[in-house]
Design a protein around this motif. Structure first.
Motif, PDB file in Angstrom:
ATOM      1  N   ASP A  38       0.977  -0.725  -0.404  1.00 25.80           N
ATOM      2  CA  ASP A  38      -0.078  -0.046  -0.191  1.00 25.80           C
ATOM      3  C   ASP A  38       1.057   1.000   0.193  1.00 25.80           C
ATOM      4  OD1 ASP A  38       1.143  -0.137   2.666  1.00 25.80           O
ATOM      5  OD2 ASP A  38      -1.200   0.059   3.640  1.00 25.80           O
ATOM      6  N   CYS A  39       2.262   1.259  -0.035  1.00 25.95           N
ATOM      7  CA  CYS A  39       3.090   2.089   0.276  1.00 25.95           C
ATOM      8  C   CYS A  39       4.578   1.766  -0.375  1.00 25.95           C
ATOM      9  CB  CYS A  39       2.863   2.896   1.461  1.00 25.95           C
ATOM     10  SG  CYS A  39       3.573   2.095   2.641  1.00 25.95           S
ATOM     11  N   GLY A  40       6.178   2.532  -0.240  1.00 25.25           N
ATOM     12  CA  GLY A  40       6.517   2.400   0.054  1.00 25.25           C
ATOM     13  C   GLY A  40       7.682   2.624   1.061  1.00 25.25           C
ATOM     14  N   PHE A  41       8.872   2.664   1.169  1.00 25.39           N
ATOM     15  CA  PHE A  41       9.479   2.238   2.469  1.00 25.39           C
ATOM     16  C   PHE A  41      10.943   2.899   1.971  1.00 25.39           C
ATOM     17  CE2 PHE A  41       9.591  -1.660  -0.074  1.00 25.39           C
ATOM     18  CZ  PHE A  41      11.182  -2.424   0.347  1.00 25.39           C
ATOM     19  N   GLU A  42      11.942   3.096   3.208  1.00 28.21           N
ATOM     20  CA  GLU A  42      13.136   3.424   3.159  1.00 28.21           C
ATOM     21  C   GLU A  42      13.457   2.661   3.817  1.00 28.21           C
ATOM     22  OE1 GLU A  42      12.506   7.426   3.804  1.00 28.21           O
ATOM     23  OE2 GLU A  42      11.493   7.211   5.689  1.00 28.21           O
ATOM     24  N   ILE A  43      14.881   1.029   3.615  1.00 27.27           N
ATOM     25  CA  ILE A  43      15.804   0.760   4.411  1.00 27.27           C
ATOM     26  C   ILE A  43      17.212   1.329   4.639  1.00 27.27           C
ATOM     27  CG2 ILE A  43      14.490  -0.638   4.352  1.00 27.27           C
ATOM     28  CD1 ILE A  43      17.259  -1.953   2.413  1.00 27.27           C
ATOM     29  N   LEU A  44      17.916   1.079   5.684  1.00 31.51           N
ATOM     30  CA  LEU A  44      19.657   1.715   5.991  1.00 31.51           C
ATOM     31  C   LEU A  44      19.726  -0.170   6.688  1.00 31.51           C
ATOM     32  CD1 LEU A  44      21.942   3.306   6.050  1.00 31.51           C
ATOM     33  CD2 LEU A  44      21.337   3.759   8.401  1.00 31.51           C
ATOM     34  N   MET A  45      20.911  -0.449   6.067  1.00 34.59           N
ATOM     35  CA  MET A  45      21.239  -1.347   6.151  1.00 34.59           C
ATOM     36  C   MET A  45      22.944  -1.576   6.548  1.00 34.59           C
ATOM     37  SD  MET A  45      19.555  -4.436   3.432  1.00 34.59           S
ATOM     38  CE  MET A  45      20.952  -3.350   2.248  1.00 34.59           C
ATOM     39  N   ALA A  46      23.258  -2.054   8.585  1.00 31.34           N
ATOM     40  CA  ALA A  46      24.933  -2.464   8.423  1.00 31.34           C
ATOM     41  C   ALA A  46      24.949  -4.107   8.428  1.00 31.34           C
ATOM     42  CB  ALA A  46      25.241  -1.107   9.401  1.00 31.34           C
ATOM     43  N   SER A  47      26.124  -4.251   7.741  1.00 33.32           N
ATOM     44  CA  SER A  47      26.125  -6.022   8.070  1.00 33.32           C
ATOM     45  C   SER A  47      27.642  -5.750   8.790  1.00 33.32           C
ATOM     46  CB  SER A  47      26.425  -6.520   7.219  1.00 33.32           C
ATOM     47  OG  SER A  47      26.869  -7.883   6.926  1.00 33.32           O
ATOM     48  N   ASN A  48      27.979  -6.880  10.295  1.00 33.28           N
ATOM     49  CA  ASN A  48      28.690  -7.470  11.000  1.00 33.28           C
ATOM     50  C   ASN A  48      28.923  -8.467  10.167  1.00 33.28           C
ATOM     51  OD1 ASN A  48      28.962  -4.559  11.666  1.00 33.28           O
ATOM     52  ND2 ASN A  48      27.835  -5.591  13.830  1.00 33.28           N
ATOM     53  N   ILE A  49      28.781  -8.925   8.973  1.00 35.76           N
ATOM     54  CA  ILE A  49      29.162 -10.244   8.179  1.00 35.76           C
ATOM     55  C   ILE A  49      29.756 -10.085   7.011  1.00 35.76           C
ATOM     56  CG2 ILE A  49      28.177 -12.373   7.436  1.00 35.76           C
ATOM     57  CD1 ILE A  49      25.229 -11.621   8.685  1.00 35.76           C
ATOM     58  N   PRO A  50      31.302 -10.177   7.005  1.00 34.02           N
ATOM     59  CA  PRO A  50      32.471 -10.487   6.074  1.00 34.02           C
ATOM     60  C   PRO A  50      31.805 -10.408   4.386  1.00 34.02           C
ATOM     61  CG  PRO A  50      32.862 -11.535   7.681  1.00 34.02           C
ATOM     62  CD  PRO A  50      31.739 -11.040   8.124  1.00 34.02           C
ATOM     63  N   ALA A  51      31.616  -9.760   3.887  1.00 32.22           N
ATOM     64  CA  ALA A  51      30.936 -10.032   2.790  1.00 32.22           C
ATOM     65  C   ALA A  51      32.204 -11.475   2.227  1.00 32.22           C
ATOM     66  CB  ALA A  51      31.158  -9.270   2.013  1.00 32.22           C
ATOM     67  N   GLY A  52      31.588 -11.549   1.339  1.00 31.86           N
ATOM     68  CA  GLY A  52      32.435 -13.196   0.707  1.00 31.86           C
ATOM     69  C   GLY A  52      33.723 -14.240   1.620  1.00 31.86           C
ATOM     70  N   GLY A  53      33.306 -14.057   3.049  1.00 31.88           N
ATOM     71  CA  GLY A  53      34.024 -14.946   3.898  1.00 31.88           C
ATOM     72  C   GLY A  53      33.381 -16.250   4.081  1.00 31.88           C
ATOM     73  N   GLY A  54      32.371 -16.750   3.040  1.00 34.34           N
ATOM     74  CA  GLY A  54      31.794 -17.853   3.501  1.00 34.34           C
ATOM     75  C   GLY A  54      30.509 -17.807   4.338  1.00 34.34           C
ATOM     76  N   ILE A  55      30.328 -16.971   4.856  1.00 33.76           N
ATOM     77  CA  ILE A  55      29.359 -17.273   5.568  1.00 33.76           C
ATOM     78  C   ILE A  55      27.772 -16.997   5.715  1.00 33.76           C
ATOM     79  CG2 ILE A  55      31.023 -17.782   7.646  1.00 33.76           C
ATOM     80  CD1 ILE A  55      30.672 -15.203   8.121  1.00 33.76           C
ATOM     81  N   SER A  56      27.985 -16.546   4.162  1.00 42.80           N
ATOM     82  CA  SER A  56      26.330 -16.375   3.801  1.00 42.80           C
ATOM     83  C   SER A  56      26.027 -15.113   4.122  1.00 42.80           C
ATOM     84  CB  SER A  56      25.093 -17.843   4.309  1.00 42.80           C
ATOM     85  OG  SER A  56      25.753 -18.804   3.484  1.00 42.80           O
ATOM     86  N   SER A  57      27.070 -14.189   3.830  1.00 46.56           N
ATOM     87  CA  SER A  57      26.218 -12.692   4.230  1.00 46.56           C
ATOM     88  C   SER A  57      25.087 -12.573   3.299  1.00 46.56           C
ATOM     89  CB  SER A  57      26.884 -11.761   3.157  1.00 46.56           C
ATOM     90  OG  SER A  57      27.910 -12.335   2.275  1.00 46.56           O
ATOM     91  N   SER A  58      24.910 -13.104   1.958  1.00 44.41           N
ATOM     92  CA  SER A  58      24.172 -12.807   0.595  1.00 44.41           C
ATOM     93  C   SER A  58      22.872 -13.720   0.958  1.00 44.41           C
ATOM     94  CB  SER A  58      23.261 -12.995  -0.767  1.00 44.41           C
ATOM     95  OG  SER A  58      24.728 -14.605  -1.092  1.00 44.41           O
ATOM     96  N   SER A  59      22.600 -14.487   1.873  1.00 47.34           N
ATOM     97  CA  SER A  59      21.456 -14.987   1.825  1.00 47.34           C
ATOM     98  C   SER A  59      21.046 -14.515   3.312  1.00 47.34           C
ATOM     99  CB  SER A  59      21.736 -16.900   2.288  1.00 47.34           C
ATOM    100  OG  SER A  59      21.871 -17.525   1.057  1.00 47.34           O
ATOM    101  N   ALA A  60      21.483 -13.988   4.335  1.00 44.38           N
ATOM    102  CA  ALA A  60      21.266 -12.775   5.293  1.00 44.38           C
ATOM    103  C   ALA A  60      20.541 -11.535   4.873  1.00 44.38           C
ATOM    104  CB  ALA A  60      22.590 -12.628   6.299  1.00 44.38           C
ATOM    105  N   LEU A  61      21.282 -11.056   3.782  1.00 41.49           N
ATOM    106  CA  LEU A  61      20.201 -10.008   3.308  1.00 41.49           C
ATOM    107  C   LEU A  61      18.846 -10.417   3.011  1.00 41.49           C
ATOM    108  CD1 LEU A  61      20.501  -7.530   2.702  1.00 41.49           C
ATOM    109  CD2 LEU A  61      22.018  -8.791   0.382  1.00 41.49           C
TER     110      LEU A  61
END
Length: 201
Positions: free
Chosen positions: A120-143
């Motif tokens: 019914d409307c849009g939204f705004e987000i801000l993210m911050a990850s303490n998961i290292p990208a490309g570290g083999g612990i699934s940062s993309s799936s967490a996202l």
């Protein structure tokens, strides 16, 4: 270590402060969510071939702050990475390499729309990850799973955690064109402290 947005680790409270600095507005309507990383003790890359795996979610998190808007705009920002992405909730989402991490988010929205959910409307987000990208612990799936849960909860959609895991997998298959298994999404979406669960879907 420098205390700028791109170098520090974030707590949920700090993310809320950064959200208000970026977007302004009402603090009370901001919702905060977290999504864990995962490890896998045995069975890497065999879940999609029917093999046995032994994953666990761990205490490294991606945090998401989200707030509904009064218009139909969608605004994506990440505290660790420069640049902002703007879309419209009513548009048809398609993969575009230039959209970087926003593709993962738009893939989730695309799958929700395919399931018949209405915004019914849009939204705004801000993210911050303490998961290292490309570290083999699934940062993309967490996202994927963290964003899916945040949107579903914010808009009151009825999907349980197993369906959120499936949503993430189908986003990978149909939007990102990555034929992954479901291990990463499943343990991230359903993992609980001091518990175990068989991934029988």
């Amino acid at each position: 270590m420098s205390e700028n947005l791109t170098s520090k680790e974030y707590s949920p409270e700090e993310l809320k402060e950064a959200f208000l600095k970026m977007y302004g507005g009402d603090e009370a309507s901001i919702r905060l969510y977290s999504s864990p990383a995962r490890i896998n003790i045995i069975g890497e890359h065999i879940d999609y071939n029917g093999g046995k795996v032994f994953p666990a979610s761990i205490n490294r998190y991606l945090y998401i702050a989200i707030r509904k808007r009064v218009d139909t705009k969608i605004l994506y920002n990440d505290a660790r990475f420069p640049g902002s992405y703007e879309f419209d909730i009513n548009q048809t989402f398609v993969y575009d390499k230039a959209n970087d991490y926003a593709n993962y988010l738009n893939g989730i929205l695309s799958q929700l729309k395919e399931r018949g959910f209405k915004f019914d409307c849009g939204f705004e987000i801000l993210m911050a990850s303490n998961i290292p990208a490309g570290g083999g612990i699934s940062s993309s799936s967490a996202l994927e799973c963290g964003f899916a849960y945040a949107v579903i909860d914010t808009f009151g959609f009825n999907l349980d955690r197993i369906e959120i895991a499936k949503l993430g997998q189908m986003s990978e298959h149909n939007f990102m064109n990555v034929k992954c298994g479901i291990m990463d999404q499943f343990i991230i979406a359903t993992g609980k402290k001091k518990s175990r669960r068989a991934a029988g879907l």
